[in-house]
Design a protein around this motif. Structure first.
Motif, PDB file in Angstrom:
ATOM      1  N   THR A   2      36.315 -23.320 -30.686  1.00  0.00           N
ATOM      2  CA  THR A   2      36.692 -23.262 -32.098  1.00  0.00           C
ATOM      3  C   THR A   2      36.788 -21.814 -32.558  1.00  0.00           C
ATOM      4  N   ASP A   4      35.178 -20.449 -35.014  1.00  0.00           N
ATOM      5  CA  ASP A   4      33.835 -19.916 -35.269  1.00  0.00           C
ATOM      6  C   ASP A   4      33.182 -19.421 -33.977  1.00  0.00           C
ATOM      7  N   GLU A   5      33.367 -20.179 -32.905  1.00  0.00           N
ATOM      8  CA  GLU A   5      32.790 -19.777 -31.615  1.00  0.00           C
ATOM      9  C   GLU A   5      33.426 -18.477 -31.122  1.00  0.00           C
ATOM     10  N   GLU A   7      34.767 -16.161 -33.023  1.00  0.00           N
ATOM     11  CA  GLU A   7      34.288 -15.090 -33.894  1.00  0.00           C
ATOM     12  C   GLU A   7      32.890 -14.635 -33.473  1.00  0.00           C
TER      13      GLU A   7
END
Length: 82
Positions: A2, A4-5, A7
């Motif tokens: 994802t 977020d991962e 980032e």
């Protein structure tokens, strides 16, 4: 993976790079301080010897001063090991 991962991974990599950069700066500062501790010597050399050392230094990817220091260090080390 994802967004977020990704980032989080990028932030971790940035932190690692920042830490490496800080370590490099620390080592550079230590080297500069060590360089200031060196003694200066006036050395007169024959032009032929100067040219030979300059060629050797270039081949070893050193400055002429660095090459002379290297050669003197090696000579002293060998003398001590006799």
């Amino acid at each position: 993976m994802t967004m977020d991962e990704r980032e989080i991974k990028l932030l971790e990599k940035k932190q690692q790079l920042d830490e490496l950069e800080a370590e490099i700066k620390k080592r550079e500062k230590a080297l500069k301080l060590k360089e200031k501790e060196k003694k200066q010597v006036l050395l007169r050399l024959a032009p032929g010897l100067w040219n030979d050392i300059a060629e050797w230094a270039e081949a070893d990817i050193r400055s002429i001063n660095g090459q002379i220091e290297y050669l003197l260090t090696e000579a002293v080390r060998r003398r001590k090991n006799k």
